[in-house]
Design an enzyme around this catalytic site. Structure first.
Site, PDB file in Angstrom:
ATOM      1  N   GLY A  93       0.590  -1.271  -0.059  1.00 51.23           N
ATOM      2  CA  GLY A  93       0.143  -0.100   0.012  1.00 51.23           C
ATOM      3  C   GLY A  93       0.781   1.235   0.129  1.00 51.23           C
ATOM      4  N   CYS A  94       0.216   2.411  -0.367  1.00 53.95           N
ATOM      5  CA  CYS A  94       0.940   3.586  -0.408  1.00 53.95           C
ATOM      6  C   CYS A  94       0.041   4.551   0.705  1.00 53.95           C
ATOM      7  CB  CYS A  94       1.084   4.122  -1.787  1.00 53.95           C
ATOM      8  SG  CYS A  94       1.887   5.591  -1.923  1.00 53.95           S
ATOM      9  N   GLY A  95       0.570   5.245   1.413  1.00 46.39           N
ATOM     10  CA  GLY A  95       0.278   6.209   2.280  1.00 46.39           C
ATOM     11  C   GLY A  95       0.758   7.647   2.102  1.00 46.39           C
ATOM     12  N   ASP A  96       0.543   8.773   2.813  1.00 43.29           N
ATOM     13  CA  ASP A  96       0.666   9.719   2.604  1.00 43.29           C
ATOM     14  C   ASP A  96       2.384  10.166   2.832  1.00 43.29           C
ATOM     15  OD1 ASP A  96       0.410  12.757   2.220  1.00 43.29           O
ATOM     16  OD2 ASP A  96       0.538  12.879   4.357  1.00 43.29           O
ATOM     17  N   ILE A  97       3.063   9.464   3.532  1.00 45.03           N
ATOM     18  CA  ILE A  97       4.358   9.618   3.819  1.00 45.03           C
ATOM     19  C   ILE A  97       5.350   8.593   3.302  1.00 45.03           C
ATOM     20  CG2 ILE A  97       3.874  11.511   5.487  1.00 45.03           C
ATOM     21  CD1 ILE A  97       5.110   9.154   7.545  1.00 45.03           C
ATOM     22  N   THR A 157       5.656   4.274   1.198  1.00 46.31           N
ATOM     23  CA  THR A 157       5.201   3.125   0.867  1.00 46.31           C
ATOM     24  C   THR A 157       5.524   1.819   1.471  1.00 46.31           C
ATOM     25  OG1 THR A 157       5.318   4.102  -1.277  1.00 46.31           O
ATOM     26  CG2 THR A 157       4.977   1.728  -1.584  1.00 46.31           C
ATOM     27  N   VAL A 158       4.437   1.153   1.861  1.00 48.97           N
ATOM     28  CA  VAL A 158       4.665  -0.238   2.467  1.00 48.97           C
ATOM     29  C   VAL A 158       4.739  -1.467   1.445  1.00 48.97           C
ATOM     30  CG1 VAL A 158       3.681  -1.740   4.451  1.00 48.97           C
ATOM     31  CG2 VAL A 158       3.028   0.689   4.555  1.00 48.97           C
ATOM     32  N   ASP A 174      -6.795   8.678  13.424  1.00 50.79           N
ATOM     33  CA  ASP A 174      -7.011   8.365  12.118  1.00 50.79           C
ATOM     34  C   ASP A 174      -7.625   6.769  11.981  1.00 50.79           C
ATOM     35  OD1 ASP A 174      -6.768   8.471   9.433  1.00 50.79           O
ATOM     36  OD2 ASP A 174      -4.601   7.666   9.195  1.00 50.79           O
TER      37      ASP A 174
END
Length: 498
Positions: free
Chosen positions: A116-120, A122-123, A234
């Site tokens: 996945g890709c978040g705001d700060i 990438t996992v 969150d």
């Protein structure tokens, strides 16, 4: 968008002050009677604060060397300091590589898949070379973080992860730096997230029994976070990951707020007394298990046969007094709620934002209990209560529209009452505003829940095994959190009129 201010939270009306880490460890250890094995993310759009926020630390102060000093991190991320993971073979594997090579780096891992890709960042799913030990690695581009003024957020997330030791919260195994990237090595949850799992349910919603299981585990995780002075900010199904055993784990702490908090024990009223609150039930006395080791030596069927709800025979029922009330000795209640914390940050996901955040009035820990109500609503009804035609309409619905329940599906009165008590627009009148998770645990919706044995309960669904060895490695590491991967950039809004 408003810049955040440094919050200072305190709980001053306590009858007995206790050590934060000591009491948090007690509550966390009360969930460790069983030791199920435990091994990232899609997401809705977030609203992020414009500037960096100063945050007071409850674990340890930050230093400029923390960003690149892995030895400092390793002293905090170890099995010795995290007893819930003491028998985890991944600790030994990490330590063996670190001892052999004098450190840990990106070259010691094989990246298999982007999760996945978040705001700060990438996992990625990553394997420690030659060990068959799998991790979720969050990779953050330091140049991108600096240009977007997100370095402090990344540092805050790492410091929070270093503090955590709880069955329903992530384990940070290691953290290291390369010239370009900052990497967090965390546990991998092969079951995906609750958002994806909900989509696979009939009607795209959970049964009330299943929802109760998931929100109970999330509630315990939130209680622990608030003990440490961490306001999550969150909560949403995308951030609740499912482990291989079906239990859940909160993730993504880059929007979390750190503040000071005082823990206290207060005397609760006798359950048989006339002054009992209408929302109090017998499970409010459950914290006694924290102080009574005898709970550990319960019959195996209590833990592994597992029942989420107690079912007592007539002869097991507690004796009654002459007036017919049950005899229950008043026991202390744990109160750990950073009620004094205040922030002006405008952060969160549109459909989950609390009214006080939208109105820019400043917010504290009560925002987590608003999102907890939205979270429960979405699990039960398959949608959030205030979603509008667009993000702006959603925000105005949150502030100005009353809570409504759909005619279908039919849920219990207790479930609707709990949601209604949490989704109160004035935070000072919201359930859990003063006593946090303690108040929610006492609500009739959770009647019969044995809080100390939630970890032993049978999950509604066990994820299917995933053949991780069949995955092909990722050829290159992407520039995490760069503009090229921000496909949802248009969904990010800035508000300068609140």
């Amino acid at each position: 968008m408003m810049a955040s201010k440094t919050p200072e939270g305190s709980l001053t009306n306590s009858s007995q002050s206790m050590s934060i880490n000591t009491l948090a460890d007690q509550v966390s250890s009360s969930l460790s009677f069983a030791d199920p094995s435990s091994d990232g993310k899609t997401g809705n759009s977030k609203i992020n604060e414009q500037g960096e926020s100063g945050k007071s630390s409850t674990c340890r102060p930050s230093t400029s060397s923390d960003i690149s000093d892995e030895s400092t991190c390793s002293s905090f991320s170890s099995s010795i300091n995290k007893p819930h993971k003491a028998n985890d073979v991944r600790w030994e594997a990490i330590q063996a590589v670190r001892t052999k090579h004098g450190g840990l780096g990106l070259n010691h891992f094989r990246l298999l898949k982007r999760l996945g890709c978040g705001d700060i960042g990438t996992v990625h799913l990553a394997e420690l070379n030659g060990t068959r030990c799998y991790f979720a690695m969050k990779v953050m581009d330091k140049t991108a973080l600096a240009s977007r003024k997100k370095l402090l957020r990344a540092q805050t997330e790492r410091e929070i992860l270093q503090c955590l030791d709880h069955p329903f919260l992530p384990t940070l195994y290691s953290h290291f730096e390369t010239e370009k990237f900052s990497c967090l090595v965390m546990e991998f949850c092969p079951g995906g997230d609750l958002h994806t799992l909900r989509q696979r349910q009939p009607g795209k919603r959970f049964t009330e029994q299943a929802a109760k299981f998931y929100v109970a585990e999330v509630l315990l995780a939130m209680e622990y976070l608030h003990m440490l002075g961490i306001i999550y900010r969150d909560l949403k199904p995308e951030n609740v990951l499912v482990r291989d055993d079906g239990h859940v784990m909160l993730s993504d702490f880059d929007l979390s707020l750190r503040c000071t908090v005082s823990l206290s024990i207060v005397r609760s009223a006798n359950v048989g007394s006339e002054g009992l609150s209408k929302n109090s039930v017998s499970c409010s006395q459950q914290p006694a298990c924290i102080q009574q080791p005898s709970c550990i030596s319960m019959a195996p069927t209590s833990c592994f046969g597992p029942r989420f709800f107690s079912s007592k025979s007539k002869k097991d029922k507690k004796p009654k007094t002459e007036n017919g009330n049950h005899q229950v000795t008043p026991l202390p209640e744990l109160v750990a709620e950073p009620t004094g914390a205040r922030s002006m940050s405008f952060v969160g996901t549109h459909e989950y934002l609390a009214p006080e955040i939208i109105k820019g009035e400043g917010h504290g820990s009560a925002v987590d209990w608003w999102t907890f109500g939205i979270f429960l609503y979405e699990l039960l009804f398959g949608k959030t209560p205030f979603k509008g035609s667009g993000n702006r309409a959603t925000l105005f619905n949150v502030v100005g529209q009353p809570l409504r329940f759909p005619e279908s599906p039919v849920v219990s009165f207790a479930a609707r009452d709990l949601i209604r008590s949490l989704l109160v627009k004035e935070p000072q009148h919201r359930l859990a505003y003063k006593r946090g998770a303690t108040e929610i645990k006492q609500h009739p919706f959770f009647e019969g829940v044995n809080w100390a044995l939630v970890r032993c309960a049978s999950p509604p669904e066990i994820p299917k095994p995933v053949d991780l060895e069949a995955l092909n490695p990722t050829p290159t590491v992407p520039a995490a959190a760069s503009s090229s991967v921000r496909s949802d950039q248009s969904n990010y809004l800035e508000f300068d009129f609140f």
